[in-house]
Write a protein that holds these residues in place. Structure first.
Motif, mmCIF file in Angstrom:
data_model
loop_
_atom_site.group_PDB
_atom_site.id
_atom_site.type_symbol
_atom_site.label_atom_id
_atom_site.label_comp_id
_atom_site.label_asym_id
_atom_site.label_seq_id
_atom_site.Cartn_x
_atom_site.Cartn_y
_atom_site.Cartn_z
ATOM 1 N N GLY A 1 60.463 38.670 -22.885
ATOM 2 C CA GLY A 1 60.505 37.242 -22.576
ATOM 3 C C GLY A 1 59.457 36.947 -21.525
ATOM 4 O O GLY A 1 58.371 36.473 -21.802
ATOM 5 N N PHE A 2 59.794 37.269 -20.265
ATOM 6 C CA PHE A 2 58.835 37.132 -19.184
ATOM 7 C C PHE A 2 59.280 37.998 -18.009
ATOM 8 O O PHE A 2 60.396 38.527 -17.996
ATOM 9 N N ALA A 3 58.388 38.151 -17.049
ATOM 10 C CA ALA A 3 58.688 38.939 -15.853
ATOM 11 C C ALA A 3 58.258 38.162 -14.622
ATOM 12 O O ALA A 3 57.224 37.486 -14.627
ATOM 13 N N ILE A 4 59.065 38.246 -13.575
ATOM 14 C CA ILE A 4 58.752 37.645 -12.285
ATOM 15 C C ILE A 4 58.388 38.763 -11.324
ATOM 16 O O ILE A 4 59.126 39.743 -11.193
ATOM 17 N N CYS A 5 57.262 38.627 -10.655
ATOM 18 C CA CYS A 5 56.814 39.619 -9.681
ATOM 19 C C CYS A 5 56.677 38.958 -8.309
ATOM 20 O O CYS A 5 55.905 38.006 -8.159
ATOM 21 N N LEU A 6 57.422 39.453 -7.353
ATOM 22 C CA LEU A 6 57.342 38.991 -5.970
ATOM 23 C C LEU A 6 56.610 40.043 -5.148
ATOM 24 O O LEU A 6 56.990 41.213 -5.146
ATOM 25 N N HIS A 7 55.567 39.655 -4.448
ATOM 26 C CA HIS A 7 54.841 40.599 -3.615
ATOM 27 C C HIS A 7 55.659 40.944 -2.364
ATOM 28 O O HIS A 7 56.358 40.077 -1.820
ATOM 29 N N ILE A 8 55.537 42.162 -1.883
ATOM 30 C CA ILE A 8 56.213 42.547 -0.649
ATOM 31 C C ILE A 8 55.683 41.710 0.514
ATOM 32 O O ILE A 8 56.415 41.397 1.458
ATOM 33 N N GLY A 9 54.414 41.316 0.420
ATOM 34 C CA GLY A 9 53.844 40.441 1.440
ATOM 35 C C GLY A 9 54.515 39.084 1.483
ATOM 36 O O GLY A 9 54.581 38.441 2.538
ATOM 37 N N LEU A 10 55.021 38.629 0.342
ATOM 38 C CA LEU A 10 55.758 37.370 0.288
ATOM 39 C C LEU A 10 57.073 37.494 1.047
ATOM 40 O O LEU A 10 57.428 36.622 1.852
ATOM 41 N N LEU A 11 57.795 38.573 0.791
ATOM 42 C CA LEU A 11 59.072 38.789 1.479
ATOM 43 C C LEU A 11 58.867 38.854 2.990
ATOM 44 O O LEU A 11 59.673 38.316 3.755
ATOM 45 N N GLU A 12 57.785 39.506 3.403
ATOM 46 C CA GLU A 12 57.495 39.599 4.839
ATOM 47 C C GLU A 12 57.170 38.235 5.420
ATOM 48 O O GLU A 12 57.634 37.888 6.515
ATOM 49 N N ARG A 13 56.360 37.442 4.697
ATOM 50 C CA ARG A 13 56.005 36.107 5.185
ATOM 51 C C ARG A 13 57.236 35.210 5.296
ATOM 52 O O ARG A 13 57.319 34.340 6.175
ATOM 53 N N LEU A 14 58.199 35.424 4.420
ATOM 54 C CA LEU A 14 59.437 34.631 4.443
ATOM 55 C C LEU A 14 60.469 35.224 5.386
ATOM 56 O O LEU A 14 61.620 34.788 5.402
ATOM 57 N N ASP A 15 60.068 36.223 6.167
ATOM 58 C CA ASP A 15 60.957 36.891 7.134
ATOM 59 C C ASP A 15 62.197 37.473 6.463
ATOM 60 O O ASP A 15 63.256 37.549 7.084
ATOM 61 N N TYR A 16 62.057 37.855 5.201
ATOM 62 C CA TYR A 16 63.146 38.436 4.416
ATOM 63 C C TYR A 16 64.386 37.538 4.393
ATOM 64 O O TYR A 16 65.505 38.009 4.224
ATOM 65 N N ASP A 17 64.159 36.228 4.554
ATOM 66 C CA ASP A 17 65.262 35.264 4.487
ATOM 67 C C ASP A 17 65.709 35.137 3.031
ATOM 68 O O ASP A 17 64.927 34.738 2.156
ATOM 69 N N TYR A 18 66.965 35.457 2.776
ATOM 70 C CA TYR A 18 67.468 35.533 1.402
ATOM 71 C C TYR A 18 67.390 34.183 0.691
ATOM 72 O O TYR A 18 67.045 34.100 -0.493
ATOM 73 N N GLY A 19 67.691 33.105 1.403
ATOM 74 C CA GLY A 19 67.645 31.774 0.802
ATOM 75 C C GLY A 19 66.240 31.373 0.406
ATOM 76 O O GLY A 19 66.017 30.802 -0.674
ATOM 77 N N ARG A 20 65.259 31.665 1.252
ATOM 78 C CA ARG A 20 63.870 31.333 0.924
ATOM 79 C C ARG A 20 63.387 32.152 -0.268
ATOM 80 O O ARG A 20 62.663 31.642 -1.128
ATOM 81 N N ILE A 21 63.764 33.419 -0.305
ATOM 82 C CA ILE A 21 63.368 34.279 -1.421
ATOM 83 C C ILE A 21 64.008 33.780 -2.712
ATOM 84 O O ILE A 21 63.378 33.763 -3.774
ATOM 85 N N MET A 22 65.261 33.342 -2.627
ATOM 86 C CA MET A 22 65.925 32.731 -3.787
ATOM 87 C C MET A 22 65.133 31.523 -4.277
ATOM 88 O O MET A 22 64.939 31.331 -5.481
ATOM 89 N N ALA A 23 64.687 30.704 -3.338
ATOM 90 C CA ALA A 23 63.993 29.466 -3.683
ATOM 91 C C ALA A 23 62.696 29.740 -4.428
ATOM 92 O O ALA A 23 62.409 29.109 -5.450
ATOM 93 N N VAL A 24 61.910 30.702 -3.938
ATOM 94 C CA VAL A 24 60.655 31.039 -4.610
ATOM 95 C C VAL A 24 60.933 31.661 -5.975
ATOM 96 O O VAL A 24 60.238 31.377 -6.963
ATOM 97 N N THR A 25 61.972 32.487 -6.057
ATOM 98 C CA THR A 25 62.345 33.089 -7.339
ATOM 99 C C THR A 25 62.747 32.006 -8.336
ATOM 100 O O THR A 25 62.409 32.082 -9.528
ATOM 101 N N ALA A 26 63.460 30.984 -7.867
ATOM 102 C CA ALA A 26 63.851 29.868 -8.738
ATOM 103 C C ALA A 26 62.619 29.138 -9.261
ATOM 104 O O ALA A 26 62.581 28.725 -10.432
ATOM 105 N N HIS A 27 61.613 28.970 -8.413
ATOM 106 C CA HIS A 27 60.358 28.326 -8.831
ATOM 107 C C HIS A 27 59.696 29.129 -9.951
ATOM 108 O O HIS A 27 59.295 28.568 -10.981
ATOM 109 N N GLU A 28 59.601 30.451 -9.766
ATOM 110 C CA GLU A 28 58.973 31.295 -10.776
ATOM 111 C C GLU A 28 59.821 31.376 -12.048
ATOM 112 O O GLU A 28 59.290 31.404 -13.163
ATOM 113 N N PHE A 29 61.133 31.398 -11.876
ATOM 114 C CA PHE A 29 62.022 31.421 -13.038
ATOM 115 C C PHE A 29 61.847 30.165 -13.874
ATOM 116 O O PHE A 29 61.864 30.215 -15.118
ATOM 117 N N ALA A 30 61.671 29.030 -13.208
ATOM 118 C CA ALA A 30 61.449 27.772 -13.924
ATOM 119 C C ALA A 30 60.181 27.854 -14.767
ATOM 120 O O ALA A 30 60.155 27.399 -15.917
#
Length: 337
Positions: free
Chosen positions: A140-169
């Motif tokens: 179907g498709f794959a979502i790839c999150l860079h480790i640098g993204l998680l670091e920039r978001l301070d590993y905040d779970y809600g922010r990571i969810m939000a970006v994942t939702a954007h890519e999932f869309a």
């Protein structure tokens, strides 16, 4: 400290937006075209994340109308399908460095978000740039999150969810397919218009040749051959310029879906925070109306308008109920329902 700075920066900038271009009409049109359907907006407070996605995707007018149009199976529809199938032949895993130790984290993230992992893969990539992307796969498709993204978001779970939702869309709403179909239709249109223009030029050339025979003036055949060549070249350039980039409205649609999902969870500001943190600071200060990609300040202004104007809703009509009953595309890819 970073978050305090970016929030302060936004608080400083937003009052000045009123002095810039008034985007109200454009924002209303975007909401009416791309907002989540009524079935998703009217979910009860006890609804699950899975129910949110079922209603959001299963009743999405843009997606269902796309699938309806693809059933025409003419040249543009076939071309879009071939393009997606070619993308799926490329194994993205050979070009990225997936971090195996984050597999459990990805599984938990997808589970907490109610995402159907039978349709896509979620990976953390060993790349220090604060980025994320979605690719087509045989699954179907794959979502790839860079480790640098998680670091920039301070590993905040809600922010990571939000970006994942954007890519999932992007993935689940078939944005790759939608863009390929748009390009194919534009190519089909340009071929027709180009053929007409070339035909008119050829007629003019014939008229000039006839006039030259009558008047004795020199006939410049090179002039018309160059014109016809230029028409063909212009058609090609205009069609291919942004072929492999998401369109402007697709980015805004993914922003809107991500924001609505976070609102559903009760975290109104998480996507706004993430958007600010992962974007270069200079993007705050400009908006190029000719750019195919919206600037950060434009995206933030749009989401701020969305939050303040709940009276606007999706007004799109679904072309046929038959497609909505079985949300799968003509190429065999399932649509989440």
């Amino acid at each position: 400290m970073k978050l305090k700075f970016t929030i302060s920066l936004l608080a400083f900038i937003l009052p000045f937006l009123g002095m810039a271009k008034d985007n109200t009409k454009e924002f209303v049109k975007l909401i009416q075209k791309y907002d989540i359907p009524e079935e998703a907006r009217n979910l009860s407070s006890t609804a699950t994340c899975k129910e949110f996605w079922q209603k959001t995707i299963g009743h999405n007018p843009e997606l269902l109308n796309l699938l309806h149009d693809l059933k025409k199976n003419r040249s543009a529809e076939k071309e879009a399908g071939y393009a997606i199938n070619r993308m799926k032949l490329i194994d993205y895993r050979l070009d990225v460095d997936i971090i195996p130790s984050f597999a459990g984290y990805c599984d938990t993230l997808a589970l907490d978000m109610g995402l159907p992992t039978e349709y896509f893969d979620l990976n953390i990539i060993d790349d220090i740039t604060p980025n994320a992307f979605t690719v087509q796969t045989k699954k179907g498709f794959a979502i790839c999150l860079h480790i640098g993204l998680l670091e920039r978001l301070d590993y905040d779970y809600g922010r990571i969810m939000a970006v994942t939702a954007h890519e999932f869309a992007h993935g689940i709403l078939q944005h790759h397919l939608r863009e390929e179909y748009r390009v194919a239709k534009e190519r089909r249109k340009n071929k027709i218009l180009g053929g007409i223009a070339a035909g008119m030029t050829a007629l003019a050339a014939g008229a000039d040749a006839y006039a030259s025979g009558v008047t004795g003036e020199k006939y410049d055949s090179e002039k018309y051959s160059k014109q016809i060549e230029k028409i063909a070249n212009d058609v090609n350039i205009s069609t291919l310029k942004y072929r492999y980039r998401y369109g402007r409205e697709q980015e805004l649609e993914a922003d809107l879906i991500a924001q609505r999902f976070m609102q559903f969870l009760g975290y109104d500001n998480k996507y706004l925070e993430a958007l600010q943190l992962i974007t270069n600071s200079e993007d705050y200060f400009w908006f190029d109306e000719d750019s195919d990609h919206p600037s950060t300040i434009y995206r933030l202004e749009f989401l701020d308008f969305v939050n303040k104007n709940p009276q606007y809703t999706n007004q799109q009509k679904i072309k046929t109920s038959k497609v909505a009953e079985k949300p799968k595309d003509k190429f065999g890819d399932p649509i989440y329902d």
